[in-house]
Enzyme design. Structure first.
Site, PDB file in Angstrom:
ATOM      1  N   LYS A  47       0.858  -1.182   0.000  1.00  0.00           N
ATOM      2  CA  LYS A  47       0.000   0.000   0.000  1.00  0.00           C
ATOM      3  C   LYS A  47       0.891   1.227   0.000  1.00  0.00           C
ATOM      4  O   LYS A  47       1.544   1.542   0.985  1.00  0.00           O
ATOM      5  CB  LYS A  47      -0.906   0.038   1.234  1.00  0.00           C
ATOM      6  CG  LYS A  47      -1.991   1.091   1.081  1.00  0.00           C
ATOM      7  CD  LYS A  47      -2.498   1.648   2.396  1.00  0.00           C
ATOM      8  CE  LYS A  47      -1.554   2.599   3.046  1.00  0.00           C
ATOM      9  NZ  LYS A  47      -1.280   3.837   2.298  1.00  0.00           N
TER      10      LYS A  47
ATOM     11  N   GLU B 262      11.472   1.460   9.272  1.00  0.00           N
ATOM     12  CA  GLU B 262      12.382   2.570   8.995  1.00  0.00           C
ATOM     13  C   GLU B 262      11.584   3.825   9.315  1.00  0.00           C
ATOM     14  O   GLU B 262      10.724   4.238   8.544  1.00  0.00           O
ATOM     15  CB  GLU B 262      12.820   2.481   7.533  1.00  0.00           C
ATOM     16  CG  GLU B 262      14.146   3.144   7.295  1.00  0.00           C
ATOM     17  CD  GLU B 262      13.959   4.576   6.888  1.00  0.00           C
ATOM     18  OE1 GLU B 262      13.980   5.435   7.803  1.00  0.00           O
ATOM     19  OE2 GLU B 262      13.789   4.823   5.707  1.00  0.00           O
TER      20      GLU B 262
ATOM     21  N   CYS C  70      14.098  11.435   5.739  1.00  0.00           N
ATOM     22  CA  CYS C  70      14.297  11.082   7.141  1.00  0.00           C
ATOM     23  C   CYS C  70      15.765  11.130   7.552  1.00  0.00           C
ATOM     24  O   CYS C  70      16.072  11.010   8.731  1.00  0.00           O
ATOM     25  CB  CYS C  70      13.682   9.728   7.438  1.00  0.00           C
ATOM     26  SG  CYS C  70      14.110   8.537   6.197  1.00  0.00           S
TER      27      CYS C  70
ATOM     28  N   GLU D  62      11.159  16.090  14.392  1.00  0.00           N
ATOM     29  CA  GLU D  62      11.687  16.235  13.037  1.00  0.00           C
ATOM     30  C   GLU D  62      10.842  17.277  12.293  1.00  0.00           C
ATOM     31  O   GLU D  62       9.627  17.127  12.167  1.00  0.00           O
ATOM     32  CB  GLU D  62      11.562  14.863  12.370  1.00  0.00           C
ATOM     33  CG  GLU D  62      12.376  14.677  11.145  1.00  0.00           C
ATOM     34  CD  GLU D  62      12.258  13.240  10.613  1.00  0.00           C
ATOM     35  OE1 GLU D  62      11.290  12.537  10.947  1.00  0.00           O
ATOM     36  OE2 GLU D  62      13.148  12.841   9.845  1.00  0.00           O
TER      37      GLU D  62
HETATM   38  P1  ADP Z   1       3.734  10.658   7.278  1.00  0.00           P
HETATM   39  O1  ADP Z   1       3.413  11.349   8.550  1.00  0.00           O
HETATM   40  O2  ADP Z   1       5.056  10.967   6.714  1.00  0.00           O
HETATM   41  O3  ADP Z   1       2.634  10.709   6.255  1.00  0.00           O
HETATM   42  P2  ADP Z   1       2.881   8.065   8.113  1.00  0.00           P
HETATM   43  O4  ADP Z   1       3.579   7.131   9.031  1.00  0.00           O
HETATM   44  O5  ADP Z   1       1.648   8.706   8.618  1.00  0.00           O
HETATM   45  O6  ADP Z   1       3.942   9.132   7.679  1.00  0.00           O
HETATM   46  O7  ADP Z   1       2.530   7.344   6.748  1.00  0.00           O
HETATM   47  C1  ADP Z   1       3.369   6.377   6.130  1.00  0.00           C
HETATM   48  C2  ADP Z   1       2.502   5.296   5.524  1.00  0.00           C
HETATM   49  O8  ADP Z   1       1.740   4.679   6.565  1.00  0.00           O
HETATM   50  C3  ADP Z   1       1.481   5.782   4.497  1.00  0.00           C
HETATM   51  O9  ADP Z   1       1.379   4.812   3.475  1.00  0.00           O
HETATM   52  C4  ADP Z   1       0.196   5.863   5.307  1.00  0.00           C
HETATM   53  O10 ADP Z   1      -0.974   5.714   4.551  1.00  0.00           O
HETATM   54  C5  ADP Z   1       0.363   4.662   6.219  1.00  0.00           C
HETATM   55  N1  ADP Z   1      -0.440   4.744   7.434  1.00  0.00           N
HETATM   56  C6  ADP Z   1      -0.812   5.841   8.132  1.00  0.00           C
HETATM   57  N2  ADP Z   1      -1.523   5.493   9.220  1.00  0.00           N
HETATM   58  C7  ADP Z   1      -1.619   4.136   9.205  1.00  0.00           C
HETATM   59  C8  ADP Z   1      -2.222   3.162  10.068  1.00  0.00           C
HETATM   60  N3  ADP Z   1      -2.865   3.518  11.167  1.00  0.00           N
HETATM   61  N4  ADP Z   1      -2.099   1.863   9.729  1.00  0.00           N
HETATM   62  C9  ADP Z   1      -1.433   1.497   8.634  1.00  0.00           C
HETATM   63  N5  ADP Z   1      -0.841   2.350   7.792  1.00  0.00           N
HETATM   64  C10 ADP Z   1      -0.927   3.653   8.069  1.00  0.00           C
END
Ligand code: ADP
Length: 489
Positions: free
Chosen positions: A182, A260, A294, A392
């Site tokens: 995803k 990561e 990052c 960050e």
């Molecule tokens: P950022 O803050 O840089 O957007 P995230 O960790 O929120 O970083 O997002 C990184 C990835 O994790 C994206 O593909 C996002 O859709 C996914 N994501 C965000 N929240 C969830 C969750 N609760 N469960 C699974 N995947 C998630």
């Protein structure tokens, strides 16, 4: 309705499951927008648990035949994928620029960087050696062999729409695993384009499956994978809170994880550094992707004896950076990814200013360019109480912290729960050894600001996560070791 797009199209705005393109079973879609202008560029599937389950079913069904292929055969498919990525590099770079906003020259660099992982793991696929353990008892032969771990779920962020997913898919497929993925909701199109090229390369149906979901629905789709015991591994790049959530929720099925996560990279400039080189190092490390990586330095510590000279040199270079549309060849900094990102940057700068930081250049939104632009900024006299020291910033902001001696710099650099990258500049060989050892991070740049390479192990310590991507170690995360003991010899 399954859509049959024109074969020359770079991507199809659908889920890719079991070798076929299809809309979500929910019947819904969400918008993907250009971060520079807010223009809608595509509508992609708003996937739900049914789509996630279908992807997992396909990956599980494809696993036995894929893992049984000769490594050389898997390598050949990866090489074909690599060739197709390079053949379409102009279009891929334009797509990255469009959905992510980075300057076109950087987008080209990302295609080459992402593709380099595919080439690397095509090579590594044939070198997955085990061990014959020296005999411990008469009549017994003990061996350790490496096997693919199983179905892998890959979840990726928006800052490198091609490289982040390529460096997960390539080692997984090389190892003999199948993949469900995803991509980030902000930048799913490049990932769909990669899947399309994988299909063209001849990946068997089910070996690679991708679904898309908006931020609001991401958790529901991914939760389905977390609960599915057929999925044996999660590989994730993104924020620390989401990484912890994935670790917690996958505990019920005890999946292996590579995480990561966020960084808070220190960059230390000692009195004896080559100052021009150190300034160039900050420019290279900090302003790549507008500060949205990052491993970007988040805190720059400068020793008191060179602080003023360094601040002036850096300010002049940063003030000269050209900000604008990624498609404009003159641009060095594009828009930030979304409103949430710019709001965080503005909050950090405003907080620092209120606590006594001096704005040496920048320090404001560039609203005349669009809602997501922020000026490249240097802040003097930063200190540990400011939000930008603990979190960050993920934007084009360099805070300068003054320090007196080596021990103080190391203590400040390590005073964070994170430990991904760190950098320092000095010309003293003994100090290089001491400080490299003392810094608590998975990656250290010594007199160097550009560290990324497919041949090097990339990953963190502490709350920046675990697991390594790239290098000869990058396959380990996708393998399990089986010990075979043969008796009665
Ligand atoms: P950022 O803050 O840089 O957007 P995230 O960790 O929120 O970083 O997002 C990184 C990835 O994790 C994206 O593909 C996002 O859709 C996914 N994501 C965000 N929240 C969830 C969750 N609760 N469960 C699974 N995947 C998630």
């Amino acid at each position: 309705m399954t859509t049959h797009a024109d074969a020359s199209a770079l991507f199809q705005p659908d889920n890719f499951i079991d070798g076929a393109w299809a809309p979500s079973q929910t019947g819904h879609r969400f918008e993907v927008t250009d971060p520079a202008t807010g223009t809608v560029i595509a509508h992609v599937p708003e996937s739900g648990p049914q789509d996630a389950r279908a992807a997992a079913d396909a990956a599980a069904a494809a696993l036995p035949a894929w893992r049984a292929r000769l490594p050389r055969e898997r390598a050949e498919l990866l090489r074909r994928w690599h060739a197709l990525i390079l053949a379409r590099q102009e279009e891929l770079a334009a797509l990255i620029c469009r959905e992510q906003g980075k300057p076109l020259a950087e987008a080209h660099g990302e295609v080459a960087y992402g593709a380099s992982y595919v080439a690397w793991f095509a090579e590594e696929a044939t070198r997955i050696y085990g061990d014959i353990i020296p005999d411990q008892q008469r009549g017994k032969r003990m061996t350790a062999i490496k096997e693919p771990i199983g179905v892998v779920a890959a979840i990726t962020p928006w800052n490198f729409p091609l490289a982040m997913i390529a460096r997960k898919i390539a080692p997984a497929l090389a190892a003999g695993c199948t993949v469900v993925g995803k991509p980030a909701e902000d930048t799913p199109l490049t990932a769909l384009a990669l899947a399309r090229l994988g299909q063209e390369a001849g990946f068997p149906p089910g070996v690679l499956n991708l679904i898309t979901a908006s931020r609001a629905k991401a958790a529901t789709a991914v939760d389905t994978w977390l609960a599915d015991s057929r999925i044996r591994k999660i590989t994730f790049t993104g924020s620390t809170p989401v990484g912890k959530h994935l670790a917690r929720e996958s505990a019920a099925t005890l999946k292996k994880l590579s995480l990561e996560l966020g960084g808070n990279a220190p960059f230390i400039v000692f009195d004896d550094a080559d100052l021009e080189a150190a300034v160039d190092g900050v420019m290279a490390a900090k302003f790549r992707n507008g500060g949205q990586t990052c491993v970007c330095p988040n805190r720059v510590y400068v020793q008191a004896g060179v602080y003023d000279r360094f601040a002036t040199l850096l300010r002049d270079k940063v003030a000269a950076l050209r900000v604008g549309l990624g498609t404009d060849p003159a641009s060095q900094i594009g828009p930030m990814i979304n409103a949430r990102a710019v709001d965080k940057i503005a909050r950090h700068v405003d907080d620092a200013r209120a606590q006594g930081a001096r704005v040496l250049t920048g320090g404001e939104r560039l609203a005349h360019l669009g809602p997501h632009y922020y000026a490249p900024t240097v802040l003097g006299e930063a200190h540990a109480g400011m939000a930008l020291c603990g979190e960050e910033t993920f934007g084009p902001v360099v805070p300068l912290f003054r320090f007196d001696d080596e021990a103080q710099a190391i203590a400040a650099a390590n005073d964070t729960p994170f430990g991904l990258a760190s950098y320092f500049y000095t010309q003293d060989v003994r100090r290089i050894e001491r400080v490299s050892r003392a810094l608590e991070s998975g990656i250290v740049g010594v007199n160097e600001g550009a560290l990324a390479s497919e041949a090097a192990p990339f990953g963190g310590v502490k709350e920046s996560g675990y697991g390594r991507e790239g290098s000869k170690y990058g396959l380990d995360d996708y393998l399990s070791i089986k010990y075979v003991c043969q008796g009665g010899l």
